[in-house]
Scaffold this active site. Structure first.
Site, PDB file in Angstrom:
ATOM      1  N   ASP A  42      -0.241 -49.548   1.444  1.00 30.91           N
ATOM      2  CA  ASP A  42      -0.445 -48.309   2.211  1.00 30.91           C
ATOM      3  C   ASP A  42       0.069 -47.151   1.357  1.00 30.91           C
ATOM      4  OD1 ASP A  42       0.308 -47.378   5.683  1.00 30.91           O
ATOM      5  OD2 ASP A  42      -1.084 -46.613   4.178  1.00 30.91           O
TER       6      ASP A  42
ATOM      7  N   GLY B 247       4.526 -50.663   9.654  1.00 36.46           N
ATOM      8  CA  GLY B 247       5.256 -51.510   8.705  1.00 36.46           C
ATOM      9  C   GLY B 247       6.214 -52.471   9.358  1.00 36.46           C
TER      10      GLY B 247
ATOM     11  N   THR C 277      -1.275 -50.848  16.974  1.00 33.46           N
ATOM     12  CA  THR C 277      -1.221 -50.476  18.387  1.00 33.46           C
ATOM     13  C   THR C 277      -2.599 -50.593  19.032  1.00 33.46           C
ATOM     14  OG1 THR C 277       0.694 -49.096  18.026  1.00 33.46           O
ATOM     15  CG2 THR C 277      -0.669 -48.552  19.936  1.00 33.46           C
TER      16      THR C 277
ATOM     17  N   SER D  37      -4.506 -46.755  14.588  1.00 32.49           N
ATOM     18  CA  SER D  37      -5.358 -47.593  13.749  1.00 32.49           C
ATOM     19  C   SER D  37      -5.092 -49.043  14.152  1.00 32.49           C
ATOM     20  CB  SER D  37      -5.011 -47.377  12.275  1.00 32.49           C
ATOM     21  OG  SER D  37      -3.827 -48.079  11.964  1.00 32.49           O
TER      22      SER D  37
ATOM     23  N   ALA E 249      -4.136 -52.961  12.771  1.00 33.01           N
ATOM     24  CA  ALA E 249      -3.091 -53.380  11.832  1.00 33.01           C
ATOM     25  C   ALA E 249      -3.499 -53.067  10.400  1.00 33.01           C
ATOM     26  CB  ALA E 249      -2.855 -54.872  11.993  1.00 33.01           C
ATOM     27  N   ILE E 250      -2.548 -52.543   9.660  1.00 32.05           N
ATOM     28  CA  ILE E 250      -2.788 -52.311   8.229  1.00 32.05           C
ATOM     29  C   ILE E 250      -1.971 -53.340   7.454  1.00 32.05           C
ATOM     30  CG2 ILE E 250      -2.532 -50.662   6.341  1.00 32.05           C
ATOM     31  CD1 ILE E 250      -2.845 -48.455   8.476  1.00 32.05           C
ATOM     32  N   THR E 251      -0.647 -53.293   7.601  1.00 25.61           N
ATOM     33  CA  THR E 251       0.174 -54.306   6.921  1.00 25.61           C
ATOM     34  C   THR E 251       0.839 -55.235   7.950  1.00 25.61           C
ATOM     35  OG1 THR E 251       2.198 -53.001   7.044  1.00 25.61           O
ATOM     36  CG2 THR E 251       0.770 -52.630   5.114  1.00 25.61           C
ATOM     37  N   SER E 252       0.741 -54.876   9.249  1.00 20.46           N
ATOM     38  CA  SER E 252       1.468 -55.672  10.257  1.00 20.46           C
ATOM     39  C   SER E 252       0.537 -56.712  10.883  1.00 20.46           C
ATOM     40  CB  SER E 252       1.980 -54.746  11.367  1.00 20.46           C
ATOM     41  OG  SER E 252       0.873 -54.281  12.118  1.00 20.46           O
TER      42      SER E 252
ATOM     43  N   LYS F  47       7.935 -50.282   4.987  1.00 20.54           N
ATOM     44  CA  LYS F  47       7.304 -49.434   3.970  1.00 20.54           C
ATOM     45  C   LYS F  47       8.301 -48.516   3.286  1.00 20.54           C
ATOM     46  CE  LYS F  47       2.918 -49.576   6.417  1.00 20.54           C
ATOM     47  NZ  LYS F  47       1.900 -48.860   7.202  1.00 20.54           N
TER      48      LYS F  47
HETATM   49  O1  LIG Z   1       2.294 -51.495  10.780  1.00 22.16           O
HETATM   50  P1  LIG Z   1       1.039 -51.272  10.018  1.00 22.16           P
HETATM   51  O2  LIG Z   1      -0.032 -52.283  10.420  1.00 22.16           O
HETATM   52  O3  LIG Z   1       1.192 -51.184   8.528  1.00 22.16           O
HETATM   53  O4  LIG Z   1       0.529 -49.775  10.419  1.00 22.16           O
HETATM   54  C1  LIG Z   1      -0.424 -49.523  11.339  1.00 22.16           C
HETATM   55  C2  LIG Z   1       0.123 -49.145  12.669  1.00 22.16           C
HETATM   56  O5  LIG Z   1       1.012 -48.002  12.610  1.00 22.16           O
HETATM   57  C3  LIG Z   1       0.541 -46.969  13.497  1.00 22.16           C
HETATM   58  O6  LIG Z   1       1.125 -47.220  14.768  1.00 22.16           O
HETATM   59  P2  LIG Z   1       1.073 -46.254  16.074  1.00 22.16           P
HETATM   60  O7  LIG Z   1      -0.379 -46.118  16.412  1.00 22.16           O
HETATM   61  O8  LIG Z   1       1.648 -44.924  15.738  1.00 22.16           O
HETATM   62  O9  LIG Z   1       1.832 -46.978  17.144  1.00 22.16           O
HETATM   63  C4  LIG Z   1      -0.956 -47.194  13.416  1.00 22.16           C
HETATM   64  O10 LIG Z   1      -1.680 -46.569  14.417  1.00 22.16           O
HETATM   65  C5  LIG Z   1      -1.055 -48.696  13.473  1.00 22.16           C
HETATM   66  O11 LIG Z   1      -0.963 -49.164  14.772  1.00 22.16           O
HETATM   67  O1  LIG Z   2      -2.599 -44.723  10.982  1.00 22.95           O
HETATM   68  C1  LIG Z   2      -1.985 -45.075   9.981  1.00 22.95           C
HETATM   69  C2  LIG Z   2      -0.689 -45.660  10.048  1.00 22.95           C
HETATM   70  C3  LIG Z   2      -0.104 -46.055   8.925  1.00 22.95           C
HETATM   71  N1  LIG Z   2      -0.712 -45.876   7.748  1.00 22.95           N
HETATM   72  C4  LIG Z   2      -1.952 -45.288   7.661  1.00 22.95           C
HETATM   73  O2  LIG Z   2      -2.503 -45.128   6.584  1.00 22.95           O
HETATM   74  N2  LIG Z   2      -2.571 -44.901   8.781  1.00 22.95           N
END
Ligand SMILES: O=P(O)(O)OC[C@H]1O[C@H](OP(=O)(O)O)[C@H](O)[C@@H]1O
Ligand SMILES: O=c1cc[nH]c(=O)[nH]1
Length: 503
Positions: free
Chosen positions: A256, A168, A203, A194, A196-199, A288
């Site tokens: 999310d 987020g 990573t 994962s 990017a979901i909202t960002s 979030k």
């Molecule tokens: O910010 P948004 O895109 O919503 O969430 C997705 C990001 O948050 C988590 O970060 P990390 O892998 O724990 O660094 C996910 O793996 C992904 O990189």
């Molecule tokens: O890996 C992730 C990170 C944030 N939100 C999700 O649903 N999955």
């Protein structure tokens, strides 16, 4: 109907099945109908597209299908119209706000993984979760179903640590530092991320700039047994396969839903066999979770869910009121993260958060006495041990460990915004920063994003540079400039906020 397989050189992001128009008329098949392609024991479900690209008696399949199913050119298969899956009834139950039983949740997850549920139904499910939510029984059932419909990893090196941010906050490259610090201390940390979901950069999107992130589970096992860590994309694996499919719907809607987020994250941690999990909840305006109260409640959910999965979970509520570090976007964030690992120095917000989270993991893993973890993490970072470990991870993941951060290509179409007045930076709007970076092309265009020269609390003079937008295409840069002008993501105020005269 019987038909011969034609492998089509196309990726459509879904299981597309091309049917010749005449055959379709006879078989009463229409666009987006669900069909089952069967050959002996092999069966796969796909969505119909009509086309004369395939001859009569042929059925075309997109390469998405070949990822997990081995059909060969010319193979004779049966094409059977499949009715609406049973699980659609359960999705509608959730739309009505009713509680789903364990078997109903398992049916939905199974149909998502088997591609019986398509974009429309999956988006409806994600939307229903956004509106009506899930209780802890449903979340636990969803988590286990998501993990058990995929492969599970069994790593020998114990204890197995893990860290995951709910995301987020823009620029959240933190875990790219946390993982090598923790692994350098001898702990095992098989990190999956994962996209990017909202960002503007997940990573997995950032790490992909300097290493491969798509591996099979066996390859991950080999990497982790060898170097004690990995930084890979969960979506590439058959690891909680429903996760990446539902994330596609979340990304399209930029939502999310809490229950799905809990299950998405913990299903990946459960599938990796992680025993000690640290969850990062960035909290503040424009992310979030906006308040500490909300964060504490979500923290309790993560800890409760962990208990039901047999995993020990701790939660760090972290400052998420403005971007982390000075960069947003895959390549820009990769530069900043690698530079911080290489030199042991970097933006305060990044170093403090990374050593803070790593410190907690060192204590959870028993290598640092309580209260000394952050100090040990700082020493591992500043001594260069974290960088040594990162080079091992990069090598193991097929990257070049002699990488020079400043040589990582970034978007060369740039535009710099400067301060219109002197004063103090009082706010940086996370959502605007993310929207501008995405308008500039991130995360698909790795070099797109934003470089920040100021953070909240810093003094600026009129004309000082505030931030630079990077893009790989002029058209995207123009869009991002327009958006930046409209949203003014960086607020500057003189210390005199208002003058009240003798009105
Ligand atoms: O910010 P948004 O895109 O919503 O969430 C997705 C990001 O948050 C988590 O970060 P990390 O892998 O724990 O660094 C996910 O793996 C992904 O990189
Ligand atoms: O890996 C992730 C990170 C944030 N939100 C999700 O649903 N999955």
């Amino acid at each position: 109907m019987k038909a011969k397989i034609r492998i089509l050189d196309m990726f459509s992001g879904r299981y597309t099945v091309l049917i010749n128009e005449e055959d379709a008329k006879e078989a009463k098949l229409h666009p987006d109908d669900l069909v089952k392609i069967e050959a002996g024991k092999k069966a796969v479900y796909g969505s119909v597209a009509l086309s004369n690209l395939v001859e009569k008696g042929e059925v075309g399949i997109s390469r998405d299908i070949l990822d997990l199913h081995n059909f060969s050119e010319g193979e004779t298969v049966s094409v059977i119209p499949a009715g609406t899956p049973e699980s659609v009834r359960y999705i509608k139950k959730k739309m009505r706000g009713e509680k789903l039983r364990k078997v109903e949740i398992e049916s939905i997850v199974r149909d998502i993984v088997d591609r019986k549920l398509r974009d429309i139904e999956i988006s409806s499910f994600v939307t229903a979760l956004e509106i009506n939510g899930l209780d802890m029984d449903e979340i636990a059932a969803l988590t286990i179903a998501m993990a058990e419909t995929g492969d599970m990893l069994d790593i020998d090196r114990k204890p197995i640590m893990d860290v995951h941010s709910i995301g987020g906050v823009p620029g959240n490259k933190t875990n790219i530092l946390v993982v090598p610090i923790v692994a350098a201390a001898g702990l095992t940390i098989p990190k999956t991320s994962s996209r990017a979901i909202t960002s503007a950069a997940g990573t997995a999107d950032v790490v992909e700039v300097f290493a491969n992130v798509s591996f099979s589970l066996d390859e991950i096992k080999r990497i982790v047994e060898k170097v004690g860590a990995c930084l890979v994309w969960g979506g590439a694996l058959n690891l909680a396969p429903a996760d990446d499919i539902t994330i596609k719907a979340e990304r399209a809607l930029s939502i999310d839903p809490t229950g799905l987020m809990l299950a998405s994250i913990m299903s990946k941690k459960y599938a990796m066999g992680s025993q000690y999990v640290l969850i990062d909840i960035p909290t503040g305006k424009g992310v979030k979770v906006e308040t500490v109260e909300e964060a504490r409640s979500l923290a309790r959910d993560f800890i409760e869910l962990g208990k039901r999965l047999g995993q020990y979970v701790e939660v760090a509520i972290t400052y998420g009121g403005q971007p982390i570090g000075h960069t947003v976007g895959p390549a820009l964030e990769a530069r900043e993260a690698l530079s911080a690992l290489m030199t042991g120095r970097g933006p305060g917000s990044l170093i403090e958060k990374a050593t803070g989270l790593a410190g907690i993991l060192l204590e959870m893993g028993g290598v640092a006495p309580a209260g000394t973890g952050k100090k040990m993490a700082k020493e591992i970072l500043e001594s260069g041990k974290a960088w040594e470990k990162m080079k091992e991870i990069i090598e193991a993941q097929g990257g070049d460990s002699n990488i020079k951060p400043e040589e990582i290509p970034i978007g060369d179409k740039t535009y710099t915004f400067t301060a219109a007045t002197s004063g103090y930076v009082t706010a940086i709007d996370n959502r605007a920063i993310t929207a501008i970076a995405r308008a500039a092309g991130a995360p698909e265009d790795k070099g797109a994003g934003i470089e920040l020269y100021v953070k909240v609390g810093e003094k600026v003079k009129e004309g000082d540079p505030l931030f630079t937008i990077h893009a790989e295409h002029e058209a995207r840069l123009d869009q991002a400039i327009v958006l930046a002008r409209r949203t003014e993501p960086i607020r500057i105020e003189g210390m005199v906020l208002q003058r009240i005269g003798n009105i």
